[in-house]
Design a protein around this motif. Structure first.
Motif, PDB file in Angstrom:
ATOM      1  N   VAL A 385     -10.191  19.775   9.529  1.00 49.79           N
ATOM      2  CA  VAL A 385      -9.400  21.003   8.116  1.00 49.79           C
ATOM      3  C   VAL A 385      -8.947  20.679   7.248  1.00 49.79           C
ATOM      4  O   VAL A 385      -8.646  20.875   6.213  1.00 49.79           O
ATOM      5  N   ILE A 386      -9.378  19.076   7.300  1.00 49.03           N
ATOM      6  CA  ILE A 386      -9.142  18.906   5.358  1.00 49.03           C
ATOM      7  C   ILE A 386      -9.928  18.649   4.631  1.00 49.03           C
ATOM      8  O   ILE A 386     -10.069  18.791   2.702  1.00 49.03           O
ATOM      9  N   GLY A 387     -11.299  18.153   5.446  1.00 47.88           N
ATOM     10  CA  GLY A 387     -12.329  17.546   4.381  1.00 47.88           C
ATOM     11  C   GLY A 387     -11.795  16.298   3.422  1.00 47.88           C
ATOM     12  O   GLY A 387     -11.613  15.220   4.530  1.00 47.88           O
ATOM     13  N   GLU A 388     -11.886  16.424   2.321  1.00 40.52           N
ATOM     14  CA  GLU A 388     -12.479  15.106   1.585  1.00 40.52           C
ATOM     15  C   GLU A 388     -11.016  14.236   1.483  1.00 40.52           C
ATOM     16  O   GLU A 388     -10.951  13.085   1.154  1.00 40.52           O
ATOM     17  N   MET A 389     -10.182  14.927   1.821  1.00 41.40           N
ATOM     18  CA  MET A 389      -8.438  14.975   1.438  1.00 41.40           C
ATOM     19  C   MET A 389      -7.942  14.086   2.228  1.00 41.40           C
ATOM     20  O   MET A 389      -7.289  13.232   3.039  1.00 41.40           O
ATOM     21  N   ALA A 390      -8.751  13.751   3.790  1.00 42.71           N
ATOM     22  CA  ALA A 390      -7.827  13.212   5.395  1.00 42.71           C
ATOM     23  C   ALA A 390      -7.873  11.779   4.859  1.00 42.71           C
ATOM     24  O   ALA A 390      -6.617  11.913   5.613  1.00 42.71           O
ATOM     25  N   GLY A 391      -7.930  10.733   4.533  1.00 39.75           N
ATOM     26  CA  GLY A 391      -7.815  10.170   4.286  1.00 39.75           C
ATOM     27  C   GLY A 391      -6.648  10.032   3.629  1.00 39.75           C
ATOM     28  O   GLY A 391      -5.983   8.667   3.067  1.00 39.75           O
ATOM     29  N   ILE A 392      -6.846  10.639   2.197  1.00 36.02           N
ATOM     30  CA  ILE A 392      -5.436  10.335   1.090  1.00 36.02           C
ATOM     31  C   ILE A 392      -4.554  11.082   1.991  1.00 36.02           C
ATOM     32  O   ILE A 392      -3.443  10.452   1.299  1.00 36.02           O
ATOM     33  N   VAL A 393      -4.989  11.849   2.486  1.00 31.82           N
ATOM     34  CA  VAL A 393      -3.156  12.500   3.238  1.00 31.82           C
ATOM     35  C   VAL A 393      -2.756  11.600   4.212  1.00 31.82           C
ATOM     36  O   VAL A 393      -1.781  11.128   3.883  1.00 31.82           O
ATOM     37  N   GLY A 394      -3.734  10.612   4.859  1.00 40.28           N
ATOM     38  CA  GLY A 394      -3.452   9.666   5.058  1.00 40.28           C
ATOM     39  C   GLY A 394      -2.572   8.171   5.488  1.00 40.28           C
ATOM     40  O   GLY A 394      -1.156   8.049   5.679  1.00 40.28           O
ATOM     41  N   ALA A 395      -3.271   7.414   3.549  1.00 41.12           N
ATOM     42  CA  ALA A 395      -2.647   6.908   2.491  1.00 41.12           C
ATOM     43  C   ALA A 395      -1.309   7.521   2.569  1.00 41.12           C
ATOM     44  O   ALA A 395      -0.125   6.091   2.239  1.00 41.12           O
ATOM     45  N   ILE A 396      -1.248   8.721   2.409  1.00 39.93           N
ATOM     46  CA  ILE A 396       0.251   9.196   1.672  1.00 39.93           C
ATOM     47  C   ILE A 396       1.305   9.383   2.636  1.00 39.93           C
ATOM     48  O   ILE A 396       2.590   8.867   2.602  1.00 39.93           O
ATOM     49  N   VAL A 397       0.127   9.745   3.932  1.00 38.84           N
ATOM     50  CA  VAL A 397       1.869   9.853   5.211  1.00 38.84           C
ATOM     51  C   VAL A 397       2.412   8.104   5.234  1.00 38.84           C
ATOM     52  O   VAL A 397       3.282   7.946   6.057  1.00 38.84           O
ATOM     53  N   LEU A 398       1.234   7.063   5.761  1.00 33.29           N
ATOM     54  CA  LEU A 398       1.403   5.912   5.779  1.00 33.29           C
ATOM     55  C   LEU A 398       2.152   5.258   4.966  1.00 33.29           C
ATOM     56  O   LEU A 398       3.673   4.618   5.282  1.00 33.29           O
ATOM     57  N   GLY A 399       2.388   5.535   3.449  1.00 32.92           N
ATOM     58  CA  GLY A 399       3.447   5.449   2.524  1.00 32.92           C
ATOM     59  C   GLY A 399       4.609   5.650   2.755  1.00 32.92           C
ATOM     60  O   GLY A 399       5.533   5.001   2.438  1.00 32.92           O
ATOM     61  N   ILE A 400       4.394   6.851   2.845  1.00 30.83           N
ATOM     62  CA  ILE A 400       5.998   7.818   2.938  1.00 30.83           C
ATOM     63  C   ILE A 400       6.530   7.279   3.873  1.00 30.83           C
ATOM     64  O   ILE A 400       8.003   6.256   4.392  1.00 30.83           O
ATOM     65  N   GLU A 401       6.285   6.522   5.428  1.00 27.26           N
ATOM     66  CA  GLU A 401       7.179   5.837   6.680  1.00 27.26           C
ATOM     67  C   GLU A 401       7.589   4.952   5.666  1.00 27.26           C
ATOM     68  O   GLU A 401       8.393   4.951   6.237  1.00 27.26           O
ATOM     69  N   TYR A 402       6.319   4.310   5.417  1.00 27.08           N
ATOM     70  CA  TYR A 402       6.947   2.774   5.190  1.00 27.08           C
ATOM     71  C   TYR A 402       8.298   3.209   4.221  1.00 27.08           C
ATOM     72  O   TYR A 402       9.140   2.263   5.003  1.00 27.08           O
ATOM     73  N   VAL A 403       8.364   3.576   3.397  1.00 29.83           N
ATOM     74  CA  VAL A 403       9.406   3.775   2.512  1.00 29.83           C
ATOM     75  C   VAL A 403      10.710   4.357   2.998  1.00 29.83           C
ATOM     76  O   VAL A 403      11.367   3.725   2.542  1.00 29.83           O
ATOM     77  N   LEU A 404       9.998   5.289   3.661  1.00 34.71           N
ATOM     78  CA  LEU A 404      11.695   6.144   4.450  1.00 34.71           C
ATOM     79  C   LEU A 404      11.738   5.250   5.746  1.00 34.71           C
ATOM     80  O   LEU A 404      12.584   5.866   6.605  1.00 34.71           O
ATOM     81  N   SER A 405      11.331   4.437   6.400  1.00 35.29           N
ATOM     82  CA  SER A 405      11.534   3.531   7.411  1.00 35.29           C
ATOM     83  C   SER A 405      13.060   2.569   7.277  1.00 35.29           C
ATOM     84  O   SER A 405      13.308   2.575   5.843  1.00 35.29           O
ATOM     85  N   PRO A 406      13.525   2.944   8.258  1.00 33.59           N
ATOM     86  CA  PRO A 406      14.939   1.564   8.473  1.00 33.59           C
ATOM     87  C   PRO A 406      14.443   0.050   8.287  1.00 33.59           C
ATOM     88  O   PRO A 406      15.681   0.073   7.058  1.00 33.59           O
ATOM     89  N   GLU A 407      13.507  -0.511   7.272  1.00 36.61           N
ATOM     90  CA  GLU A 407      13.165  -1.902   7.264  1.00 36.61           C
ATOM     91  C   GLU A 407      13.350  -0.946   5.645  1.00 36.61           C
ATOM     92  O   GLU A 407      14.426  -2.568   5.109  1.00 36.61           O
ATOM     93  N   ALA A 408      12.622  -0.732   5.276  1.00 34.92           N
ATOM     94  CA  ALA A 408      12.920  -0.716   3.609  1.00 34.92           C
ATOM     95  C   ALA A 408      14.410   0.104   2.871  1.00 34.92           C
ATOM     96  O   ALA A 408      14.207  -0.005   2.118  1.00 34.92           O
ATOM     97  N   LEU A 409      15.143   0.411   3.840  1.00 34.53           N
ATOM     98  CA  LEU A 409      15.931   1.320   3.087  1.00 34.53           C
ATOM     99  C   LEU A 409      16.974   0.460   3.280  1.00 34.53           C
ATOM    100  O   LEU A 409      18.489  -0.019   2.435  1.00 34.53           O
ATOM    101  N   GLN A 410      17.025  -0.336   4.360  1.00 31.40           N
ATOM    102  CA  GLN A 410      18.368  -1.510   4.300  1.00 31.40           C
ATOM    103  C   GLN A 410      17.669  -2.715   3.571  1.00 31.40           C
ATOM    104  O   GLN A 410      18.822  -3.568   2.530  1.00 31.40           O
TER     105      GLN A 410
END
Length: 410
Positions: A385-410
């Motif tokens: 449903v996203i086409g060639e941007m699917a991997g980019i969206v996944g990478a962005i999600v993975l990165g944001i989840e890390y940055v906003l994770s409890p470990e990163a916030l600490q």
């Protein structure tokens, strides 16, 4: 560096973030992480919505929002407009535009792509160049140069970079941040991608298999009832990525899960795969394998995957026949995967799927025919449903989840 193949990409769909479980209610970092990820994914952006989503007291929500605002991570976007005229409109919170950016680097056998996104998932820019990978250092240096050009063009200072996520076309040890004997990029075995980029950019770095990231991106923009979700990518090789019913990537014990290109198929025991084994589905049904057959059928040794796609787009009968033959082989493998994983949705992706429906139709026909009814009665087998941007969206999600994770916030 000459930049080519640059396209203008529209903002991809908003993806759900995997909010951490509130199992440590006394841990302030966990509470902040939960609230941030709810805001970043637009799941809950007002105090009443956050209280309802988390079960926390509004006073706790207010204290946490004040702390996040003081740290420059969130800001007010004004009152939320509703049809309810009673009482004061709720204040709508959003991730601050100054909270930082995530850099996604997409490495393929033919291109380098870089994407910049804010922590609210707003895509700042995405650029891609044609680049045949050389040794790892030269390739990553080219990616670094393109990333800095992109940040400079967007007016983003490198100090705003919070994390880097690399999409790599082969098996990856996520914990060590290194590729592991990648068949189509053999010179990268054991190269410390994350260490190399972390030293260059001065921030954390993560590397994952390209199809894993495609699966993550695809799963997060679809309703959660579409998981488990399996992505089958047909490109230079054949790869798979699985997102579980909980919305998490299934990497296996060592990151080798869903390396489906090296499953053996009947009747191909005389074909040597790039991995050194014989009879792999990748060796007989990948885009490169189809192109090899296309060269032999036409007598033209100079044909490329681009020529195959062009021929398929124009309905060339030889190209279509070869694609249908490959689809039947892949369909048999997919039928087996249906029994192993019982996914709710299977996504067939890759450049060939963008120029012809014959690949999806052939896979779907064989998979539904061979798999048992219980495993297929609610199964959806479709294009991305996203086409060639699917991997980019996944990478962005993975990165944001890390940055906003409890470990990163600490």
């Amino acid at each position: 560096m000459p930049v080519s193949d640059i396209k203008h990409y529209k903002q991809p769909p908003h993806a759900r973030l995997l909010v951490p479980a509130l199992v440590r209610m006394s841990d302030h970092a966990v509470i902040m992480s939960v609230i941030l990820q709810l805001i970043a994914s637009n799941a809950a952006t007002t105090r009443p919505q956050l209280a309802e989503a988390t079960g926390l007291a509004r006073s706790t929500i207010a204290v946490c929002l004040a702390a996040l605002e003081q740290r420059g991570l969130i800001e007010s976007a004004g009152a939320m407009i509703t049809n309810d005229t009673r009482g004061r409109p709720a204040e709508h919170m959003t991730i601050s535009a100054n909270a930082g950016v995530v850099l996604a680097i997409d490495l393929t056998p033919h291109h380098i792509g870089v994407a910049l996104a804010q922590l609210d998932q707003t895509l700042v820019d995405f650029q891609r160049i044609t680049f045949v990978p050389e040794d790892p250092e030269a390739t990553l240096d080219a990616a670094i140069e393109l990333a800095r050009q992109t940040m400079g063009g967007a007016g983003i200072d490198e100090s705003a970079l919070r994390t880097v996520v690399v999409s790599f076309p082969g098996p990856v040890d996520v914990k060590l941040g290194v590729p592991v004997r990648p068949p189509i990029m053999p010179g990268w075995d054991g190269f410390p991608i994350t260490s190399y980029l972390s030293a260059e950019f001065g921030c954390s770095c993560h590397v994952d298999n390209d199809v894993n990231l495609m699966a993550l991106g695809e799963a997060r923009v679809l309703p959660d009832d579409q998981c488990p979700l399996l992505v089958v990518k047909i490109g230079t090789g054949i790869g798979g990525g699985l997102v579980t019913a909980k919305g998490e990537l299934h990497r296996g014990a060592d990151g080798a899960a869903c390396d489906i290109g090296h499953l053996t198929v009947p009747g191909a025991q005389d074909v040597i795969c790039s991995c050194g084994n014989i009879g792999c589905i990748e060796a007989v049904a990948s885009a490169e394998a189809i192109t090899r057959e296309f060269r032999a059928a036409t007598g033209n040794p100079d044909l490329t995957q681009t020529d195959l796609r062009r021929a398929a787009r124009t309905g060339d009968p030889v190209a279509i026949r070869l694609i249908r033959d490959a689809a039947a082989k892949i369909g048999g493998v997919v039928a087996s995967l249906v029994h192993v994983y019982n996914p709710a949705r299977i996504v067939v992706a890759g450049p060939l799927t963008e120029v012809t429906d014959d690949l999806l139709a052939g896979i779907r026909s064989v998979a539904y025919q061979r798999a048992l009814p219980l495993a297929t009665r609610n199964l959806t087998l479709a294009h991305s449903v996203i086409g060639e941007m699917a991997g980019i969206v996944g990478a962005i999600v993975l990165g944001i989840e890390y940055v906003l994770s409890p470990e990163a916030l600490q």
